[in-house]
Design a protein around this motif. Sequence first.
Motif, PDB file in Angstrom:
ATOM      1  N   MET A  64     -24.264 -57.621 -61.310  1.00 40.45           N
ATOM      2  CA  MET A  64     -24.890 -58.146 -60.110  1.00 40.45           C
ATOM      3  C   MET A  64     -25.615 -57.065 -59.325  1.00 40.45           C
ATOM      4  O   MET A  64     -26.672 -57.309 -58.742  1.00 40.45           O
ATOM      5  N   SER A  65     -25.072 -55.852 -59.309  1.00 39.91           N
ATOM      6  CA  SER A  65     -25.717 -54.770 -58.566  1.00 39.91           C
ATOM      7  C   SER A  65     -27.126 -54.515 -59.075  1.00 39.91           C
ATOM      8  O   SER A  65     -28.041 -54.246 -58.293  1.00 39.91           O
ATOM      9  N   ALA A  68     -29.286 -58.137 -58.505  1.00 40.69           N
ATOM     10  CA  ALA A  68     -29.537 -58.364 -57.080  1.00 40.69           C
ATOM     11  C   ALA A  68     -30.420 -57.273 -56.505  1.00 40.69           C
ATOM     12  O   ALA A  68     -31.323 -57.542 -55.705  1.00 40.69           O
ATOM     13  N   SER A  85     -24.796 -59.999 -52.555  1.00 42.91           N
ATOM     14  CA  SER A  85     -23.741 -60.225 -53.542  1.00 42.91           C
ATOM     15  C   SER A  85     -22.764 -61.295 -53.065  1.00 42.91           C
ATOM     16  O   SER A  85     -22.333 -62.154 -53.845  1.00 42.91           O
ATOM     17  N   ASN A  89     -22.245 -64.845 -55.101  1.00 47.35           N
ATOM     18  CA  ASN A  89     -20.934 -65.235 -55.613  1.00 47.35           C
ATOM     19  C   ASN A  89     -20.475 -66.558 -55.001  1.00 47.35           C
ATOM     20  O   ASN A  89     -19.939 -67.427 -55.695  1.00 47.35           O
ATOM     21  N   HIS A 127     -17.859 -60.671 -61.618  1.00 47.89           N
ATOM     22  CA  HIS A 127     -16.728 -60.163 -60.852  1.00 47.89           C
ATOM     23  C   HIS A 127     -15.454 -60.934 -61.183  1.00 47.89           C
ATOM     24  O   HIS A 127     -15.486 -62.061 -61.682  1.00 47.89           O
ATOM     25  N   ASP A 150     -16.466 -55.711 -62.040  1.00 43.91           N
ATOM     26  CA  ASP A 150     -16.086 -54.913 -60.873  1.00 43.91           C
ATOM     27  C   ASP A 150     -14.772 -54.172 -61.079  1.00 43.91           C
ATOM     28  O   ASP A 150     -14.208 -53.627 -60.140  1.00 43.91           O
TER      29      ASP A 150
END
Length: 232
Positions: A64-65, A68, A85, A89, A127, A150
């Motif tokens: 996601m980092s 996004a 984020s 989610n 995550h 994560d």
Amino acid sequence: MTSTVPALGTRTAEGSALQAVLLDMDGTLVDTEGFWWEVEAEVFAGLGHTLDDSWRHVVVGGPMSRSAGFLIEATGADITLAELSVLLNQGFEERIGQGLPLMPGAARLLAELAAHRIPTALVSASHRRIIDRVLTSLGPQHFALTVAGDEVSRTKPHPDPYLFAAAGLGADPARCAVVEDTATGVAAAEAAGCQVVAVPSVAPIAPAPRRAVVPSLEQVDLTFLRGLMPLG
């Protein structure tokens, strides 16, 4: 979430060099890649931005980092990575709460691996909170180990998640079969030294050494996975 890893003597079927199977989640076992894109589009629409459909292949399959961060930079949206984020989610959890379709062949493959006592891990860039929600549909009993994006210092396309999973199952990465749907996931698995089955979801993936490409999980069974293992 983890379950007990089988004792070493039960890990590998007699005569098979296959020690473990490591499976990606989004787009591989569950049909959620489209869900993520829909949520991303909705969140950015709320911020006053329209996503270009050509960006979809850039954000698919990664952490996601990365995805996004790319979308923030591409749109110039006034939002931090941490704030985005949370929104993504939340939106995804709401979406999967409405029903989560499995990919064709996924339930049959998981049942076959369980029936033959093949150690199996779920390895995802998503995550932990997302994985645990999805596991209710996949069946947590099918996995001796689950790895979330994560929970590792470097997630896909780095090899860390697959190396962690192989070590957790007591398996040699070279004797592990990985099933992935994106180039990012394939890169991670190959960097870890695993044998790879690519089942492309959004973007094409070309065949290569140590990599088989099939159109659907319906073409993947235990015999196929054992056939990927190196001789000797």
